[in-house]
Design an enzyme around this catalytic site. Structure first.
Site, PDB file in Angstrom:
ATOM      1  N   SER A  14       0.853  -1.186   0.036  1.00 11.75           N
ATOM      2  CA  SER A  14       0.012   0.035  -0.029  1.00 11.75           C
ATOM      3  C   SER A  14       0.767   1.311   0.022  1.00 11.75           C
ATOM      4  O   SER A  14       0.569   2.260  -0.677  1.00 11.75           O
ATOM      5  CB  SER A  14      -1.049  -0.024   1.141  1.00 11.75           C
ATOM      6  OG  SER A  14      -0.246  -0.077   2.323  1.00 11.75           O
ATOM      7  N   LYS A 109       9.911   1.074   7.238  1.00 14.02           N
ATOM      8  CA  LYS A 109       9.526   1.533   8.540  1.00 14.02           C
ATOM      9  C   LYS A 109      10.288   0.494   9.442  1.00 14.02           C
ATOM     10  O   LYS A 109       9.434  -0.113  10.186  1.00 14.02           O
ATOM     11  CB  LYS A 109       8.007   1.574   8.613  1.00 14.02           C
ATOM     12  CG  LYS A 109       7.279   2.692   7.659  1.00 14.02           C
ATOM     13  CD  LYS A 109       6.045   2.527   7.596  1.00 14.02           C
ATOM     14  CE  LYS A 109       5.315   3.537   6.651  1.00 14.02           C
ATOM     15  NZ  LYS A 109       4.064   3.383   6.361  1.00 14.02           N
ATOM     16  N   GLY A 139       5.980  10.364   7.715  1.00 15.96           N
ATOM     17  CA  GLY A 139       4.569  11.004   7.575  1.00 15.96           C
ATOM     18  C   GLY A 139       4.588  12.196   8.621  1.00 15.96           C
ATOM     19  O   GLY A 139       5.702  12.894   8.742  1.00 15.96           O
ATOM     20  N   LYS A 194       7.367   4.402  16.095  1.00 16.22           N
ATOM     21  CA  LYS A 194       6.085   4.783  16.062  1.00 16.22           C
ATOM     22  C   LYS A 194       4.928   3.432  16.056  1.00 16.22           C
ATOM     23  O   LYS A 194       4.133   3.453  16.526  1.00 16.22           O
ATOM     24  CB  LYS A 194       5.649   6.029  15.345  1.00 16.22           C
ATOM     25  CG  LYS A 194       6.037   5.699  13.789  1.00 16.22           C
ATOM     26  CD  LYS A 194       4.993   5.383  12.605  1.00 16.22           C
ATOM     27  CE  LYS A 194       5.153   5.418  11.424  1.00 16.22           C
ATOM     28  NZ  LYS A 194       4.395   5.489  10.510  1.00 16.22           N
ATOM     29  N   ASP A 247       3.619  11.762  13.178  1.00 10.62           N
ATOM     30  CA  ASP A 247       3.688  10.538  12.898  1.00 10.62           C
ATOM     31  C   ASP A 247       3.177   9.372  13.938  1.00 10.62           C
ATOM     32  O   ASP A 247       2.423   8.488  13.688  1.00 10.62           O
ATOM     33  CB  ASP A 247       4.859  10.254  12.221  1.00 10.62           C
ATOM     34  CG  ASP A 247       4.813   9.108  11.075  1.00 10.62           C
ATOM     35  OD1 ASP A 247       3.631   8.639  10.517  1.00 10.62           O
ATOM     36  OD2 ASP A 247       5.655   8.748  10.463  1.00 10.62           O
ATOM     37  N   SER A 257      -4.267   2.239  10.814  1.00  8.93           N
ATOM     38  CA  SER A 257      -3.255   1.781  10.953  1.00  8.93           C
ATOM     39  C   SER A 257      -3.153   0.209  11.441  1.00  8.93           C
ATOM     40  O   SER A 257      -3.757  -0.357  12.129  1.00  8.93           O
ATOM     41  CB  SER A 257      -2.750   2.534  12.518  1.00  8.93           C
ATOM     42  OG  SER A 257      -1.556   1.874  13.093  1.00  8.93           O
ATOM     43  N   ASN A 259      -0.797  -1.578  12.350  1.00  6.90           N
ATOM     44  CA  ASN A 259      -0.078  -1.658  13.821  1.00  6.90           C
ATOM     45  C   ASN A 259      -1.093  -1.975  14.803  1.00  6.90           C
ATOM     46  O   ASN A 259      -1.000  -2.386  15.788  1.00  6.90           O
ATOM     47  CB  ASN A 259       1.078  -0.942  13.451  1.00  6.90           C
ATOM     48  CG  ASN A 259       2.089  -1.322  12.785  1.00  6.90           C
ATOM     49  OD1 ASN A 259       3.238  -2.307  12.979  1.00  6.90           O
ATOM     50  ND2 ASN A 259       2.426  -0.340  11.936  1.00  6.90           N
ATOM     51  N   VAL A 282       1.525  -6.905   6.440  1.00  2.00           N
ATOM     52  CA  VAL A 282       2.912  -6.823   7.236  1.00  2.00           C
ATOM     53  C   VAL A 282       2.567  -5.469   8.426  1.00  2.00           C
ATOM     54  O   VAL A 282       2.484  -4.533   8.000  1.00  2.00           O
ATOM     55  CB  VAL A 282       4.156  -6.600   6.622  1.00  2.00           C
ATOM     56  CG1 VAL A 282       5.180  -6.552   7.311  1.00  2.00           C
ATOM     57  CG2 VAL A 282       4.365  -7.682   5.590  1.00  2.00           C
ATOM     58  N   GLU A 284       4.578  -3.685  10.534  1.00  3.97           N
ATOM     59  CA  GLU A 284       6.121  -3.487  10.787  1.00  3.97           C
ATOM     60  C   GLU A 284       6.661  -3.456  12.504  1.00  3.97           C
ATOM     61  O   GLU A 284       7.815  -3.773  12.436  1.00  3.97           O
ATOM     62  CB  GLU A 284       6.305  -2.481   9.903  1.00  3.97           C
ATOM     63  CG  GLU A 284       6.312  -2.140   8.569  1.00  3.97           C
ATOM     64  CD  GLU A 284       7.786  -2.706   8.026  1.00  3.97           C
ATOM     65  OE1 GLU A 284       8.560  -3.653   8.619  1.00  3.97           O
ATOM     66  OE2 GLU A 284       8.096  -2.454   6.756  1.00  3.97           O
TER      67      GLU A 284
END
Length: 333
Positions: A14, A109, A139, A194, A247, A257, A259, A282, A284
């Protein structure tokens, strides 16, 4: 055409797709390497990525698509890598072309696990790229909002301000605002960290903690990030700038998000493996957690990192998230 240098993006997720979209706003031709033959053929036929940001339509005459990394690396002058850090090493093993004179931009990232280095450091040490030819994209900017052309902000960090300005210019548009920075290492660490804090925010949400706790968690996260980055690379920086705090906030709070989504699933009782399988994307921060924990462990004088340590205990030591976060609440202020 605004820029004489040729730009190429490596990766088909993405974030890579979003960066290609940004570049296509400004350049006549953009190189794009992807591993999947199916993805390449689908884009050529249907004008969109079949797996990520499928609402984004490309004019394929603008794209130089290839499944051959060396072909794209030789063609382009500016190489933007947006491959998940966990897969960077295996992908770069395919690279046989001399890229020592290229400009390398990291949109990755995390740390490359095999070398334990930031992406910029890895390219400097392994591929002899001068630091003035290395840049980092930060970001706050979610790929999904780029697809929707919602106003977003990017920071381009590079030791060479002219190169940073040129890269920023070619990523700018009506919906993308850019600024530059010279804090390459600090920004790259912030981009990695982050995602860990977003996992923590997701775990807390999954466990049923409310907005009041989330705000305390985020305020502690930015201070923890500041301590970590200062330990790794001491220089004058304003941690409240958008490349760091901004960010962090968007990654910790946004519904886009992955994550946070991953952490939320862990908090609700998913195992790491089942959460990864169900997401089919994924996160990260999973890999970043181990990298940050081990980097701190190597330091003679360890930095106080209660949030990173808590996430590590949950993800890598299989400790009960509820008990770990109960203890974490006592360490925050």
């Amino acid at each position: 055409m605004r820029e004489s240098k040729k730009y190429a993006v490596f990766g088909a997720g993405s974030w890579a797709t979003a960066i290609v979209k940004m570049l296509c706003e400004n350049l006549d031709e953009v190189g794009w390497y992807m591993r999947s033959v199916y993805t390449k053929e689908h884009i050529l036929k249907e004008q969109h990525n079949p797996s990520y940001l499928s609402s984004v339509e490309f004019h394929t005459e603008q794209l130089k698509l290839s499944n051959n990394m060396n072909e794209i690396a030789e063609w382009a002058d500016v190489l933007i890598f947006a491959i998940p850090s966990a897969f960077m090493h295996s992908e770069l093993e395919k690279l046989t072309s001399d890229i020592s004179k290229k400009i390398i931009v990291s949109a990755v990232k995390g740390i490359i696990p095999e070398s334990g280095l930031l992406v910029g450091e890895h390219f400097h040490d392994i591929y002899n790229i001068p630091f003035e030819n290395i840049a980092v994209i930060a970001g706050p900017c979610h790929a999904e909002e780029v697809a929707l052309e919602r106003l977003s902000y990017l920071t381009i960090s590079c030791a060479d301000a002219d190169k940073a300005k040129a890269i920023a210019k070619n990523l700018s548009s009506d919906y993308i605002k850019t600024k530059i920075s010279d804090d390459i290492i600090g920004v790259e660490y912030a981009v990695m960290l982050k995602n860990i804090y977003a996992i923590a925010a997701g775990i807390a949400h999954g466990l049923g903690y409310g907005d009041n706790f989330q705000s305390v968690l985020m305020s502690n996260s930015i201070r923890e990030m500041k301590r970590f980055i200062k330990k790794m690379h001491k220089m004058k920086r304003n941690i409240n700038n958008s490349a760091y705090l901004g960010d962090l906030l968007v990654t910790g709070y946004s519904v886009f998000s992955r994550n946070r989504m991953f952490g939320n699933m862990i908090g609700k009782g998913y195992t790491v493996k089942s959460a990864q399988m169900e997401m089919n994307m994924v996160a990260e921060g999973y890999y970043a957690t181990k990298s940050a924990f081990e980097l701190n462990k190597k330091n003679k004088k360890k930095t106080r990192l209660p949030i990173i340590n808590a996430v590590y205990e949950v993800l890598y030591e299989n400790k009960n998230p509820k008990k770990v976060f109960q203890k974490l609440t006592e360490k925050l202020d």
